[in-house]
Design an enzyme around this catalytic site. Sequence first.
Site, PDB file in Angstrom:
ATOM      1  N   GLU A 214       0.832  -1.198   0.000  1.00  0.00           N
ATOM      2  CA  GLU A 214       0.000   0.000   0.000  1.00  0.00           C
ATOM      3  C   GLU A 214       0.872   1.255   0.000  1.00  0.00           C
ATOM      4  OE1 GLU A 214      -3.551  -1.953   2.795  1.00  0.00           O
ATOM      5  OE2 GLU A 214      -2.308  -0.297   3.533  1.00  0.00           O
ATOM      6  N   LYS A 216       2.370   4.574   1.344  1.00  0.00           N
ATOM      7  CA  LYS A 216       2.586   5.173   2.664  1.00  0.00           C
ATOM      8  C   LYS A 216       2.542   6.686   2.495  1.00  0.00           C
ATOM      9  CE  LYS A 216       5.338   5.350   6.808  1.00  0.00           C
ATOM     10  NZ  LYS A 216       4.825   6.714   7.061  1.00  0.00           N
ATOM     11  N   ARG A 221      -2.510   9.741  10.778  1.00  0.00           N
ATOM     12  CA  ARG A 221      -3.222   8.478  11.014  1.00  0.00           C
ATOM     13  C   ARG A 221      -4.580   8.785  11.631  1.00  0.00           C
ATOM     14  NH1 ARG A 221      -0.917   3.374  12.237  1.00  0.00           N
ATOM     15  NH2 ARG A 221      -2.555   1.785  12.212  1.00  0.00           N
ATOM     16  N   ARG A 236      -3.650   8.796  16.158  1.00  0.00           N
ATOM     17  CA  ARG A 236      -2.924   7.607  16.630  1.00  0.00           C
ATOM     18  C   ARG A 236      -2.677   7.667  18.132  1.00  0.00           C
ATOM     19  NH1 ARG A 236       2.628   7.406  16.966  1.00  0.00           N
ATOM     20  NH2 ARG A 236       2.773   5.473  15.779  1.00  0.00           N
ATOM     21  N   GLU A 265      -5.784   7.047   6.808  1.00  0.00           N
ATOM     22  CA  GLU A 265      -4.885   8.194   6.800  1.00  0.00           C
ATOM     23  C   GLU A 265      -5.623   9.390   6.213  1.00  0.00           C
ATOM     24  OE1 GLU A 265      -0.608   9.086   7.549  1.00  0.00           O
ATOM     25  OE2 GLU A 265      -1.718   7.208   7.764  1.00  0.00           O
ATOM     26  N   ARG A 376       5.263  -3.437  16.612  1.00  0.00           N
ATOM     27  CA  ARG A 376       5.912  -3.223  15.328  1.00  0.00           C
ATOM     28  C   ARG A 376       6.445  -4.557  14.792  1.00  0.00           C
ATOM     29  NH1 ARG A 376       6.638   2.122  14.241  1.00  0.00           N
ATOM     30  NH2 ARG A 376       6.604   3.574  15.998  1.00  0.00           N
TER      31      ARG A 376
END
Length: 514
Positions: A214, A216, A221, A236, A265, A376
């Site tokens: 996708e 970025k 966010r 976020r 986003e 992460r």
Amino acid sequence: MLLAEITRTSAAVADTSARRGKIALLADCLRRAGPSDAAVAVAYLSGELPQRQIGVGHAALRDLPSPAAEPSLTVAEVDAAFTEIGAVAGKGSVARRRALLGALLARATRREQDFLVRLLAGELRQGALEGVMADAVAQAAGVPAARVRRAVMLRGALGPVATAALDGGAQALEAFTLQVGRPVKPMLAASAPSVAEALAKLDSRPGGKRVAVEWKLDGVRAQIHIAGDRIGVFTRTLDDITARLPEVVAALRALPVRDAVLDGELIALRPDGRPHPFQVTGARTATRTGTAAPESVPLSVFLFDALHLDGRDLLDRPAAERYQALDEAVPAGLRMPRLVTGSAEEAAAFFSGAVERGHEGVVVKSLDTPYTAGRRGAGWVKVKPRHTLDLVVLAAEWGHGRRRGYLSNLHLGARDPATGGFVMLGKTFKGLTDELLAWQTERFRELAVREDSWTVHLRPALVVEIAFDGLQRSPRYPAGLALRFARVLRYRPDKTPAEADTIDTVRTLAALPD
């Protein structure tokens, strides 16, 4: 629970380097705190205030009253005092806050005063970040750590989860479910220097497997909550920015869904589809008015994940199933461009196309993983054409020449999870506009903890995104590494120092051993 027990635990944790040792000390303290004081204890031991901000600056912490001889302050009394201080407003509020703070500190012992000052100044660093604290809550309550982490993801905060776990164990944690209207912690992406390495992170088998790639975006966010006519837009950091974005709300209200939690986003685009500088997007989301000014640039919506849709929770479903649900419910014009492929060449071409359009790069995503908030590398890997790190500003030097009178040269540090502190990696004054110089000079004065004729040392509070050309060995800095040709891209008000990149990440990028 007495505050003295918190201060003793904090000192012991700071003196312990092993993660297991820290967890054991914290867990013992939380057991003694019990459900009634657990939420506040978790916050204090994490170096945070439940109230977040109470209007106390560093100047108010310089002149302390004589300390008490014996500890008597309870955690509940300190929390109540901070709440009272934070509620003070209007004429004379500064003096009133100082008086209340002075009365509180006069009841504290010398050790307790030191703890409270560092807590209020944001300088309480003992290596008890959220991951360690979540494991300590699990150990104290005798429940699986995975249950605690999931509850924190769904509740958005560790304090209420600690209270529930200590009060009712694993069964109480089952009460934390996905609720439309209450934001959950977002899933995060690891980093890789190339698309090929991102693919290897997700699947090391020869030939690989199909992944989603996708765009970025250099935007904000946004987690979207839809419940009938009610729309919620959260950052976020879980802040509600709905009232600031009427055009976004209007676009979301047109979606053919009854209730949903969507991830995406927001970004300001030029007429040709290329992005405006991030400051344009950031100015819109920072504006606190209920309607956009006529000259404001509208934000475009790009949705890329579905956590809940029309009565069905999708958090635990594989990404491929979530994406299918999103594609069926959201028109293409509001979805993030995505390529599903098993070809490294196709993924690299998609990356190049995103960069050519002015975007940051791509995020490569496993199609198999559930939505795992706060971790992460669990299934998302971002790739940018330039090396960037989110670092913390530790100090700044006064400029000279055209920059005389401004704090200019930034001292940059990466987070050290082992100590809870920061490791300096270099300095830079490049990339700073006149507007940023003026803003940061004013902001740095508010964050100053000490200074000399050349340098102002700061409370670690600001995260800045730094681009650099590489890393080199350097005996000048504690980690033995230094940034090459570092330059400021932007400040990151959406990130806390606890979310800055770690020294371990830096060492990985440098391909150097610990």
